[in-house]
Scaffold this motif. Structure first.
Motif, PDB file in Angstrom:
ATOM      1  N   SER A 174       0.868  -1.337  -0.162  1.00  0.00           N
ATOM      2  CA  SER A 174       0.089   0.119   0.204  1.00  0.00           C
ATOM      3  C   SER A 174       1.062   0.919   0.217  1.00  0.00           C
ATOM      4  CB  SER A 174      -1.413   0.560   1.036  1.00  0.00           C
ATOM      5  OG  SER A 174      -0.201   0.105   2.359  1.00  0.00           O
ATOM      6  N   LYS A 175       0.247   2.160  -0.457  1.00  0.00           N
ATOM      7  CA  LYS A 175       0.976   3.456  -0.180  1.00  0.00           C
ATOM      8  C   LYS A 175       1.225   4.081   1.549  1.00  0.00           C
ATOM      9  CE  LYS A 175       0.392   8.339  -1.536  1.00  0.00           C
ATOM     10  NZ  LYS A 175      -0.141   9.346  -1.789  1.00  0.00           N
ATOM     11  N   GLY A 176       0.941   3.432   1.975  1.00  0.00           N
ATOM     12  CA  GLY A 176       1.589   3.973   3.815  1.00  0.00           C
ATOM     13  C   GLY A 176       2.860   2.756   3.890  1.00  0.00           C
ATOM     14  N   GLU A 177       2.540   1.440   3.211  1.00  0.00           N
ATOM     15  CA  GLU A 177       3.355   0.741   3.665  1.00  0.00           C
ATOM     16  C   GLU A 177       4.921   0.922   2.152  1.00  0.00           C
ATOM     17  OE1 GLU A 177       0.749  -3.031   4.449  1.00  0.00           O
ATOM     18  OE2 GLU A 177       1.779  -2.716   1.909  1.00  0.00           O
ATOM     19  N   LEU A 178       4.543   1.696   1.524  1.00  0.00           N
ATOM     20  CA  LEU A 178       5.567   2.136   0.392  1.00  0.00           C
ATOM     21  C   LEU A 178       7.090   3.412   1.283  1.00  0.00           C
ATOM     22  CD1 LEU A 178       3.892   1.994  -3.098  1.00  0.00           C
ATOM     23  CD2 LEU A 178       6.469   0.340  -2.245  1.00  0.00           C
ATOM     24  N   GLN A 179       5.867   4.094   1.742  1.00  0.00           N
ATOM     25  CA  GLN A 179       6.251   5.254   2.244  1.00  0.00           C
ATOM     26  C   GLN A 179       6.972   4.855   3.598  1.00  0.00           C
ATOM     27  OE1 GLN A 179       5.568   8.763   2.297  1.00  0.00           O
ATOM     28  NE2 GLN A 179       7.085   9.116   3.532  1.00  0.00           N
ATOM     29  N   GLN A 180       6.793   3.192   4.076  1.00  0.00           N
ATOM     30  CA  GLN A 180       7.380   3.139   6.041  1.00  0.00           C
ATOM     31  C   GLN A 180       8.646   2.195   4.858  1.00  0.00           C
ATOM     32  OE1 GLN A 180       5.265   0.358   8.214  1.00  0.00           O
ATOM     33  NE2 GLN A 180       7.174  -0.633   8.865  1.00  0.00           N
ATOM     34  N   ILE A 181       8.571   1.338   3.338  1.00  0.00           N
ATOM     35  CA  ILE A 181       9.963   1.657   3.613  1.00  0.00           C
ATOM     36  C   ILE A 181      11.000   1.921   2.812  1.00  0.00           C
ATOM     37  CG2 ILE A 181      10.993  -1.034   2.121  1.00  0.00           C
ATOM     38  CD1 ILE A 181       7.951  -2.055   2.160  1.00  0.00           C
ATOM     39  N   LEU A 182      10.839   2.458   2.084  1.00  0.00           N
ATOM     40  CA  LEU A 182      11.186   3.957   1.344  1.00  0.00           C
ATOM     41  C   LEU A 182      11.909   4.948   2.101  1.00  0.00           C
ATOM     42  CD1 LEU A 182       8.920   4.090  -1.824  1.00  0.00           C
ATOM     43  CD2 LEU A 182      10.893   3.301  -1.570  1.00  0.00           C
ATOM     44  N   SER A 183      11.849   5.291   3.320  1.00  0.00           N
ATOM     45  CA  SER A 183      12.259   5.782   4.484  1.00  0.00           C
ATOM     46  C   SER A 183      13.546   5.347   5.120  1.00  0.00           C
ATOM     47  CB  SER A 183      11.010   6.519   5.109  1.00  0.00           C
ATOM     48  OG  SER A 183       9.779   7.571   4.550  1.00  0.00           O
ATOM     49  N   ASP A 185      15.442   4.490   3.790  1.00  0.00           N
ATOM     50  CA  ASP A 185      17.086   4.903   3.212  1.00  0.00           C
ATOM     51  C   ASP A 185      17.786   5.744   3.256  1.00  0.00           C
ATOM     52  OD1 ASP A 185      16.505   2.278   2.654  1.00  0.00           O
ATOM     53  OD2 ASP A 185      15.322   2.528   0.832  1.00  0.00           O
ATOM     54  N   SER A 186      16.827   6.470   4.731  1.00  0.00           N
ATOM     55  CA  SER A 186      17.532   8.143   4.816  1.00  0.00           C
ATOM     56  C   SER A 186      18.898   8.443   4.356  1.00  0.00           C
ATOM     57  CB  SER A 186      16.870   8.790   6.010  1.00  0.00           C
ATOM     58  OG  SER A 186      17.454   7.819   6.595  1.00  0.00           O
ATOM     59  N   HIS A 187      19.023   9.672   3.752  1.00  0.00           N
ATOM     60  CA  HIS A 187      20.127   9.838   3.599  1.00  0.00           C
ATOM     61  C   HIS A 187      20.871  10.139   4.915  1.00  0.00           C
ATOM     62  CE1 HIS A 187      23.484  12.406   2.257  1.00  0.00           C
ATOM     63  NE2 HIS A 187      23.408  11.752   0.956  1.00  0.00           N
ATOM     64  N   LEU A 194      12.728  15.050   6.699  1.00  0.00           N
ATOM     65  CA  LEU A 194      13.219  15.268   5.173  1.00  0.00           C
ATOM     66  C   LEU A 194      13.150  14.318   4.741  1.00  0.00           C
ATOM     67  CD1 LEU A 194      13.962  17.341   4.326  1.00  0.00           C
ATOM     68  CD2 LEU A 194      15.907  17.389   3.943  1.00  0.00           C
ATOM     69  N   TYR A 195      13.710  13.054   5.007  1.00  0.00           N
ATOM     70  CA  TYR A 195      14.269  12.401   4.216  1.00  0.00           C
ATOM     71  C   TYR A 195      12.467  11.788   4.205  1.00  0.00           C
ATOM     72  CZ  TYR A 195      15.403   8.529   0.514  1.00  0.00           C
ATOM     73  OH  TYR A 195      15.828   7.207  -0.502  1.00  0.00           O
ATOM     74  N   SER A 196      11.635  11.587   4.027  1.00  0.00           N
ATOM     75  CA  SER A 196      10.539  10.974   4.906  1.00  0.00           C
ATOM     76  C   SER A 196       9.717  11.805   3.906  1.00  0.00           C
ATOM     77  CB  SER A 196       9.533  10.599   6.120  1.00  0.00           C
ATOM     78  OG  SER A 196       8.486  10.338   6.361  1.00  0.00           O
ATOM     79  N   ALA A 197      10.219  13.155   4.002  1.00  0.00           N
ATOM     80  CA  ALA A 197       8.851  14.205   3.563  1.00  0.00           C
ATOM     81  C   ALA A 197       9.275  14.229   2.104  1.00  0.00           C
ATOM     82  CB  ALA A 197       9.336  15.595   3.966  1.00  0.00           C
ATOM     83  N   PHE A 198      10.410  13.824   1.592  1.00  0.00           N
ATOM     84  CA  PHE A 198      10.563  13.634  -0.267  1.00  0.00           C
ATOM     85  C   PHE A 198      10.601  12.513  -0.058  1.00  0.00           C
ATOM     86  CE2 PHE A 198      13.219  11.006  -2.595  1.00  0.00           C
ATOM     87  CZ  PHE A 198      13.872  11.829  -3.837  1.00  0.00           C
ATOM     88  N   ILE A 199       9.896  11.590   0.411  1.00  0.00           N
ATOM     89  CA  ILE A 199       9.458  10.068  -0.435  1.00  0.00           C
ATOM     90  C   ILE A 199       7.874  10.543  -0.359  1.00  0.00           C
ATOM     91  CG2 ILE A 199       9.040   8.011   0.503  1.00  0.00           C
ATOM     92  CD1 ILE A 199      11.361   7.637  -0.796  1.00  0.00           C
ATOM     93  N   ALA A 220      14.381   7.062  -5.990  1.00  0.00           N
ATOM     94  CA  ALA A 220      14.304   8.316  -5.032  1.00  0.00           C
ATOM     95  C   ALA A 220      15.584   8.321  -5.372  1.00  0.00           C
ATOM     96  CB  ALA A 220      13.892   7.343  -3.502  1.00  0.00           C
ATOM     97  N   ALA A 221      16.437   7.851  -5.372  1.00  0.00           N
ATOM     98  CA  ALA A 221      17.486   7.803  -5.335  1.00  0.00           C
ATOM     99  C   ALA A 221      17.835   8.452  -6.041  1.00  0.00           C
ATOM    100  CB  ALA A 221      18.646   6.331  -5.510  1.00  0.00           C
ATOM    101  N   LEU A 222      17.781   8.140  -7.736  1.00  0.00           N
ATOM    102  CA  LEU A 222      17.903   9.326  -8.824  1.00  0.00           C
ATOM    103  C   LEU A 222      17.322  11.212  -8.447  1.00  0.00           C
ATOM    104  CD1 LEU A 222      19.450   8.658 -11.907  1.00  0.00           C
ATOM    105  CD2 LEU A 222      17.031   8.583 -12.169  1.00  0.00           C
ATOM    106  N   ASN A 223      16.455  10.911  -7.838  1.00  0.00           N
ATOM    107  CA  ASN A 223      15.696  12.794  -7.634  1.00  0.00           C
ATOM    108  C   ASN A 223      15.831  13.199  -6.027  1.00  0.00           C
ATOM    109  OD1 ASN A 223      14.544  12.636 -10.623  1.00  0.00           O
ATOM    110  ND2 ASN A 223      13.970  10.839  -9.608  1.00  0.00           N
ATOM    111  N   PHE A 224      16.959  12.294  -5.107  1.00  0.00           N
ATOM    112  CA  PHE A 224      16.893  13.023  -3.871  1.00  0.00           C
ATOM    113  C   PHE A 224      17.569  14.350  -4.176  1.00  0.00           C
ATOM    114  CE2 PHE A 224      18.969  12.824   0.637  1.00  0.00           C
ATOM    115  CZ  PHE A 224      18.005  14.041   0.944  1.00  0.00           C
TER     116      PHE A 224
END
Length: 374
Positions: A174-183, A185-187, A194-199, A220-224
């Motif tokens: 789900s969108k919430g799960e993708l948000q949790q997983i991708l967040s 990978d914070s820089h 900040l990274y969570s806001a970007f995601i 995400a990695a390409l556009n951060f």
């Protein structure tokens, strides 16, 4: 379970099916779901954590049945096991060798065979898939075959009938799960917030058209770096999310039409953006067609169509077939009839200034190929 975010239900079910290492497990398990839903990651993480003997086989790499058998035997029984197979092994040879090696092996815990992209088994020998589904019975060993596929079992099942495996579905995140997983990978140089806001911004643009975790992680990695550009220049603060959004929004929309389609590599994409920034002044004064975002290779097709339209016919060495999308955008006009034997003819409908601007974005020297300029 911390290493398997948002897959607690599936991991718990697999652990229940596996039971204790010495217990007899179910003969075959069919795990299905769309690409990048965690199927391979979950099963391999569990097998490694439990330190169970297993073999992983990518059916894409198995160009022959013999290679498939070798990749099953080597991780389970050692480097000498494949030498027991005949030069062109059949299924009966594989079963014979497997049983022979089981007698020699001392371990009695369940062995696992993981077949990734298992739908490709349907293109191999007809008896191969049914045999793997009941391999436990054939080799008289405590072995479980786990098939991973993007295809549902109803379209996978052989017409001749077979042993029915246990089915386990991995739904899309789900969108919430993708948000949790991708967040996660914070820089390291910026706050997790900040990274969570970007995601959150990234998913706001891409989630409606892309649910693939690997693609989204790539984007995400390409556009951060573009997202934090105003921060590095000292123009805004981390709390100015609205200004950060305004800076990254057009960049993400452009990436949606090129990078996600993978028509260009990451390096080509970055080079293309740098070139477009340099040429921005030249493109601003063009017609409304200049605001149409075209995929990378479609620009080359449009350039080729322009050359074919305005160069003499004797200089045209190419045939153009896939041009319906450019016709829909009214960049090409049909000048022939559909009932002609040699297919309809098209003429490029854009101006010289426009095609020169397009050619600059892909580093193509248009003037060198125009007949009037030679």
């Amino acid at each position: 379970m911390e290493r398997l975010p948002c897959r607690d239900v599936q991991a718990s079910m697999l652990l229940a099916l596996m039971g204790e290492p010495e217990q007899c497990s179910y003969p075959s398990i069919f795990i299905y779901g769309h690409r990048a839903t965690g199927k391979s990651h979950v099963i391999h993480t569990l097998l490694k954590e439990l330190e169970l003997p297993y073999a992983t086989v990518s059916c894409v790499e198995c160009v022959s049945v013999g290679l498939l058998f070798e990749q099953v035997l080597l991780p389970l029984f050692g480097s000498d096991s494949a030498s027991l197979l005949s030069r062109s092994p059949s299924l009966s040879d594989f079963v014979r060798v497997y049983k022979q090696l089981c007698v020699q092996a001392s371990a009695k815990q369940t062995r696992y065979i993981v077949l990734d992209r298992a739908e490709l088994l349907r293109d191999m020998e007809a008896n191969l898939l049914p045999a793997f589904l009941r391999l436990q019975e054939l080799v008289e060993d405590n072995v479980t075959v786990i098939l991973l596929s993007e295809i549902v079992w109803d379209k996978f099942r052989p017409n001749t009938g077979c042993f029915e495996p246990l089915l386990l579905h991995f739904p899309d995140y789900s969108k919430g799960e993708l948000q949790q997983i991708l967040s996660e990978d914070s820089h390291p140089s910026y706050s997790p917030e900040l990274y969570s806001a970007f995601i959150n911004i990234l998913l706001g643009v891409f989630y409606s058209v892309c649910r693939d975790l690997r693609e989204l992680r790539h984007l995400a990695a390409l556009n951060f770096s573009k997202f934090i550009e105003p921060l590095e220049q000292g123009k805004v603060k981390e709390s100015d999310t609205h200004k950060l959004w305004r800076n990254i929004e057009p960049h993400l929309k452009k990436a949606m039409q090129t990078v996600y389609l993978r028509e260009v590599s990451s390096v080509q994409w970055e080079q293309q953006l740098q070139m477009e920034e340099k040429e921005a002044g030249a493109v601003r004064g063009l017609s409304a067609h200049a605001h149409v975002e075209l995929p990378y290779y479609s620009k080359f097709l449009l350039i080729a169509a322009y050359l074919a339209s305005y160069n003499p016919a004797r200089t045209d060495k190419r045939f153009f077939l896939k041009i319906s999308s450019l016709g829909t955008l009214q960049l090409l006009n049909q000048v022939g009839h559909d009932d002609q034997l040699d297919a309809p003819k098209y003429k490029c409908a854009v101006s010289l200034d426009f095609i020169l601007a397009i050619s600059r974005t892909v580093s193509f020297d248009m003037v060198k190929y125009l007949y009037d300029f030679l």
